[in-house]
Design an enzyme around this catalytic site. Sequence first.
Site, PDB file in Angstrom:
ATOM      1  N   LYS A  24       0.828  -1.215   0.000  1.00 45.78           N
ATOM      2  CA  LYS A  24       0.000   0.000   0.000  1.00 45.78           C
ATOM      3  C   LYS A  24       0.857   1.258   0.000  1.00 45.78           C
ATOM      4  O   LYS A  24       0.584   2.214  -0.734  1.00 45.78           O
ATOM      5  CB  LYS A  24      -0.908  -0.022   1.223  1.00 45.78           C
ATOM      6  CG  LYS A  24      -1.531   1.318   1.623  1.00 45.78           C
ATOM      7  CD  LYS A  24      -2.261   1.182   2.943  1.00 45.78           C
ATOM      8  CE  LYS A  24      -2.809   2.506   3.439  1.00 45.78           C
ATOM      9  NZ  LYS A  24      -1.741   3.398   3.949  1.00 45.78           N
ATOM     10  N   ASN A  25       1.887   1.269   0.822  1.00 45.29           N
ATOM     11  CA  ASN A  25       2.693   2.471   0.979  1.00 45.29           C
ATOM     12  C   ASN A  25       3.660   2.698  -0.178  1.00 45.29           C
ATOM     13  O   ASN A  25       4.290   3.763  -0.243  1.00 45.29           O
ATOM     14  CB  ASN A  25       3.458   2.418   2.302  1.00 45.29           C
ATOM     15  CG  ASN A  25       2.534   2.553   3.494  1.00 45.29           C
ATOM     16  OD1 ASN A  25       1.515   3.235   3.422  1.00 45.29           O
ATOM     17  ND2 ASN A  25       2.865   1.884   4.571  1.00 45.29           N
ATOM     18  N   ARG A  95      -3.924  10.642   3.310  1.00 42.32           N
ATOM     19  CA  ARG A  95      -2.776  11.483   3.622  1.00 42.32           C
ATOM     20  C   ARG A  95      -1.892  11.706   2.400  1.00 42.32           C
ATOM     21  O   ARG A  95      -1.305  12.779   2.241  1.00 42.32           O
ATOM     22  CB  ARG A  95      -1.955  10.843   4.753  1.00 42.32           C
ATOM     23  CG  ARG A  95      -0.751  11.686   5.135  1.00 42.32           C
ATOM     24  CD  ARG A  95      -0.145  11.272   6.442  1.00 42.32           C
ATOM     25  NE  ARG A  95       1.031  12.065   6.756  1.00 42.32           N
ATOM     26  CZ  ARG A  95       1.016  13.289   7.246  1.00 42.32           C
ATOM     27  NH1 ARG A  95      -0.136  13.875   7.472  1.00 42.32           N
ATOM     28  NH2 ARG A  95       2.131  13.937   7.508  1.00 42.32           N
ATOM     29  N   ASP A 119      -5.322   8.245   8.644  1.00 42.59           N
ATOM     30  CA  ASP A 119      -5.549   7.738   9.991  1.00 42.59           C
ATOM     31  C   ASP A 119      -5.475   8.851  11.024  1.00 42.59           C
ATOM     32  O   ASP A 119      -4.622   9.745  10.940  1.00 42.59           O
ATOM     33  CB  ASP A 119      -4.494   6.682  10.349  1.00 42.59           C
ATOM     34  CG  ASP A 119      -4.736   5.369   9.634  1.00 42.59           C
ATOM     35  OD1 ASP A 119      -5.895   5.112   9.273  1.00 42.59           O
ATOM     36  OD2 ASP A 119      -3.772   4.611   9.433  1.00 42.59           O
ATOM     37  N   MET A 337       6.115   7.179  17.863  1.00 42.48           N
ATOM     38  CA  MET A 337       5.973   8.118  16.764  1.00 42.48           C
ATOM     39  C   MET A 337       4.616   8.823  16.695  1.00 42.48           C
ATOM     40  O   MET A 337       4.526   9.940  16.192  1.00 42.48           O
ATOM     41  CB  MET A 337       6.263   7.406  15.443  1.00 42.48           C
ATOM     42  CG  MET A 337       7.696   6.878  15.380  1.00 42.48           C
ATOM     43  SD  MET A 337       8.112   6.070  13.825  1.00 42.48           S
ATOM     44  CE  MET A 337       8.041   7.446  12.685  1.00 42.48           C
TER      45      MET A 337
END
EC number: 2.5.1.7
Length: 429
Positions: A24-25, A95, A119, A337
């Site tokens: 996905k990324n 995003r 998210d 994070m």
Amino acid sequence: MIMEYFWVEGGHRLGGSITPIGNKNAALPLLAACLLTDETLHLHNVPDIGDVRTKLALLSKMGVVVQEGQSGQCSLTALGVGEQQPDVELSRQIRTATLLAGPLLARRGHVVISRPGGDRIGRRRLDTHLLALQALGTDIEVRPDYFELRTDGLRGCDIFLDEMSVTGTEQAIFASVLAEGTTALANVAMEPHVQEVCHCLNAMGAKIEGIGTHNLTIEGVTGLHGATHRIGPDYMEVGSLIGLAAATRSALRIEQARPDQHRMTRIMFGRLGVTWEVEGDDIVVPPDQPLEVQTDFDGAVPKIDDMPWPGFPPDLISIALVVATQARGTVLIHQKMFDQRLVFADRLIDMGAGIVLCDPHRAVVMGPSRLRGQNLVSPDIRAGMALVIAALTAEGVSTIHNIIQIDRGYEQLERRLQGLGAHIERLGE
């Protein structure tokens, strides 16, 4: 509007083989890369997930010709992209809409970018993106709901990123490949999907050196051309499936998993007693693992924490938290994070998990716990998958709502898990 949810009956063993979807990324930034050329970019193994569908709709509204084929094939031609700005409502859903900025600045010198969605896991700053674009010659106007960016020509320079942001790195790369002169990028992210973006851009005619390190040198070129690229496996899904097998005491073969990308996953999951074998390009998780927390050499409580690549990915912290509820002993889960990623621990506590949420970043897990089925709500992609694993581990029936969040990152999850013997159904209400 019909709101779908998962009905899950836990306590059943799983088994069989499964192949992870495309990363996905990697897919999301690579879709944006089509804007850097008038020629066609052919992508293979594109996952059929919510975020990808939103990104394709966003590109189509801008004039990109999108042709989808079978088995994750997608061809994109941005010849007709004019001055139309990215759609606001679609941009707010993902995003990576922000990653349209670099290519559009390089192509036409002006873009208006809405503040991004995605998210809700805490503040996700855009400063790394904006500082890099500013260094390359972009004027930035900050508005309450959007950023307006202009340049009379991007120019290469020496940039030290203020953090190893994955999307910030990709943004700087996109803006640099067509900039005049040479750009030196230091302190960059080096995750597998960042490397994929670089390799694809090089196939399109870019000149990027240092791929797989924290320092990139990019020699700007006057134009890019079309190319063909196959997206690799989603290592977040691979890690999720390892956690699923371990928590449910099931045997599972994960095919085409690129085991070399999971050396740190092996270390961190190993602290919970999770093991697996490597057979070629497959990861084979054995059944009935003892799942016992491995204390540090001095007997101290061990820690599972996230770090930039090649450290343990923050997206797998949610999965590790669920597996820890099934391991004998005490472990500290430290999510550094994002300040809301562990909030879903309250749902696991409702299911019977022995968890003390110390603060937004740390949770102490004392296991093993007998989880009970509950009525659950998915807050984000990875927590949603973690709740699916918890529900399949628990006694009784669970329902998981807001599964649109899970669909954003996992392709036809219930069907693929049904193929492994999971008692899970998608229902509407």
